[in-house]
Design a protein around this motif. Structure first.
Motif, PDB file in Angstrom:
ATOM      1  N   GLU A 145      46.768  24.311  51.521  1.00  0.00           N
ATOM      2  CA  GLU A 145      46.829  25.667  52.395  1.00  0.00           C
ATOM      3  C   GLU A 145      47.820  26.355  52.685  1.00  0.00           C
ATOM      4  N   SER A 146      47.859  27.730  52.164  1.00  0.00           N
ATOM      5  CA  SER A 146      49.195  28.507  52.353  1.00  0.00           C
ATOM      6  C   SER A 146      48.686  30.051  52.873  1.00  0.00           C
ATOM      7  N   SER A 147      49.555  30.611  53.493  1.00  0.00           N
ATOM      8  CA  SER A 147      49.363  31.925  54.114  1.00  0.00           C
ATOM      9  C   SER A 147      49.778  32.899  52.794  1.00  0.00           C
ATOM     10  N   ASP A 181      42.158  37.771  49.137  1.00  0.00           N
ATOM     11  CA  ASP A 181      40.789  38.173  49.654  1.00  0.00           C
ATOM     12  C   ASP A 181      40.030  38.617  48.582  1.00  0.00           C
ATOM     13  N   ALA A 182      40.358  39.063  47.622  1.00  0.00           N
ATOM     14  CA  ALA A 182      39.381  39.059  46.312  1.00  0.00           C
ATOM     15  C   ALA A 182      38.827  37.942  45.793  1.00  0.00           C
ATOM     16  N   GLY A 206      35.275  33.718  44.701  1.00  0.00           N
ATOM     17  CA  GLY A 206      34.548  32.293  45.093  1.00  0.00           C
ATOM     18  C   GLY A 206      35.374  31.120  44.537  1.00  0.00           C
ATOM     19  N   LEU A 207      36.801  31.758  44.243  1.00  0.00           N
ATOM     20  CA  LEU A 207      37.724  30.809  43.356  1.00  0.00           C
ATOM     21  C   LEU A 207      38.654  30.248  44.559  1.00  0.00           C
ATOM     22  N   ILE A 208      38.857  30.767  45.745  1.00  0.00           N
ATOM     23  CA  ILE A 208      39.825  30.221  46.607  1.00  0.00           C
ATOM     24  C   ILE A 208      38.791  30.477  48.123  1.00  0.00           C
ATOM     25  N   SER A 236      43.652  32.752  58.529  1.00  0.00           N
ATOM     26  CA  SER A 236      44.105  33.473  57.369  1.00  0.00           C
ATOM     27  C   SER A 236      44.918  32.644  56.545  1.00  0.00           C
ATOM     28  N   ARG A 237      44.525  31.270  56.395  1.00  0.00           N
ATOM     29  CA  ARG A 237      45.295  30.751  55.435  1.00  0.00           C
ATOM     30  C   ARG A 237      44.348  30.498  54.099  1.00  0.00           C
TER      31      ARG A 237
END
Length: 319
Positions: free
Chosen positions: A37-39, A59-60, A65-67, A73-74
């Motif tokens: 997990e990262s911001s 966000d895109a 569906g890839l992340i 918001s991580r």
């Protein structure tokens, strides 16, 4: 309300937007940095890219569906991205995606290509292309070997073998394998063989349109070669192969399947456009076309066999 057919049309002509997001994320190494997990700020800082742009991209990618994105918001990779898009994983596909980014630049001048009939190479990355072939071929070697059968094969030639992926797989099954390709490609193939821990493969540098093919082989494999050249060039290559095959030996051609009308499956019809953009005379050829070439050049017992993504056309040298 938008009619279904118009919604489908919009999906087609706007499909490039999600494609470009994936290509750019792969180019920048975003997936390599989201195993944990990262911001967005952390990713932007690590990759030295713009923070606002990074958040919008993440966000895109979440929408695609890839992340995934949690309530804090991580972000982190979805399982599919960890499996295929992180460098160093067994099933890594990032090289072929990088090649697709090169294709993007060349497809961008498709208008001019269609007007003139001349290919356009605005960009080309040879290493990502060859390693991209390795990404794809490594998923197919098991089904290829099962379909070909190696019981009577002691020696084989992977002609235009690229990264040597098929030759490496056959060498692991006890076949004395040779890879023939251009010098810059052989350099990459040797590196792949070392990484795979396979020794004893013979590498020959040359141009198979010009140079002779030495020795006699029980099997010559022409995998994903024909679509880059004209029918005349491919027939000449088959004649050369016949001279280099032992009596009773086989030539095996692997290509993308396409029907006689050259309209389906869609992937192959579009791949012909890729050959229009990237080559002087190439396109996809139907199995029946290739079967006719094998008969014309004197091969016997010609068989067509469908594999999950490709098709094999096999001929035997009888005289």
């Amino acid at each position: 309300m938008v009619p279904d057919d118009l919604a489908g049309l919009r999906k087609l002509y706007l499909g490039f937007t999600s494609s470009r997001v994936i290509l750019t994320a792969n180019n920048l190494g975003i997936f390599d940095n989201l195993k944990k997990e990262s911001s967005a700020i952390e990713i932007a800082r690590k990759l030295k890219i713009d923070p606002r742009a990074t958040e919008i991209m993440l966000d895109a990618l979440t929408g695609i569906g890839l992340i995934s994105k949690n309530k804090d918001s991580r972000y982190r990779n979805a399982p599919i991205s960890n499996r295929y898009l992180v460098r160093g994983t067994r099933l890594y596909q990032g090289d072929i995606i990088k090649h697709a980014s090169t294709m993007w630049k060349n497809f961008s001048v498709l208008d001019d290509v269609v007007r003139t009939g001349c290919p356009a190479r605005r960009d080309f990355d040879h290493e990502s292309f060859i390693m991209g072939m390795h990404n794809l071929t490594s998923l197919r070697t098991k089904s290829l070997i099962k379909a070909v059968g190696l019981k009577s094969v002691k020696t084989m030639l992977d002609l235009g073998g690229g990264p040597g992926t098929n030759a490496i797989a056959m060498a692991k099954n006890g076949v004395k394998a040779t890879v023939f390709d251009l010098p810059e490609t052989i350099r990459i193939a040797k590196k792949v063989a070392r990484r795979e821990g396979v020794q004893g493969i013979r590498f020959i540098t040359g141009d198979f349109h010009v140079d002779t093919i030495d020795s006699k082989y029980d099997l010559i494999l022409l995998s994903q070669i024909f679509h880059a050249f004209s029918a005349e060039e491919n027939i000449a290559l088959l004649r050369k192969c016949k001279r280099a095959i032992n009596l009773g030996g086989r030539v095996v051609v692997q290509e993308f399947p396409i029907n006689e009308e050259r309209t389906a499956p869609l992937h192959s019809a579009l791949f012909s456009v890729n050959m229009l953009v990237g080559t002087e005379k190439g396109r996809c050829y139907s199995p029946k076309e290739i079967k006719r070439w094998l008969a014309e050049t004197g091969f016997k017992n010609i068989m067509i066999r469908d594999l999950p993504e490709t098709v094999l056309i096999t001929g035997v040298r009888k005289d």
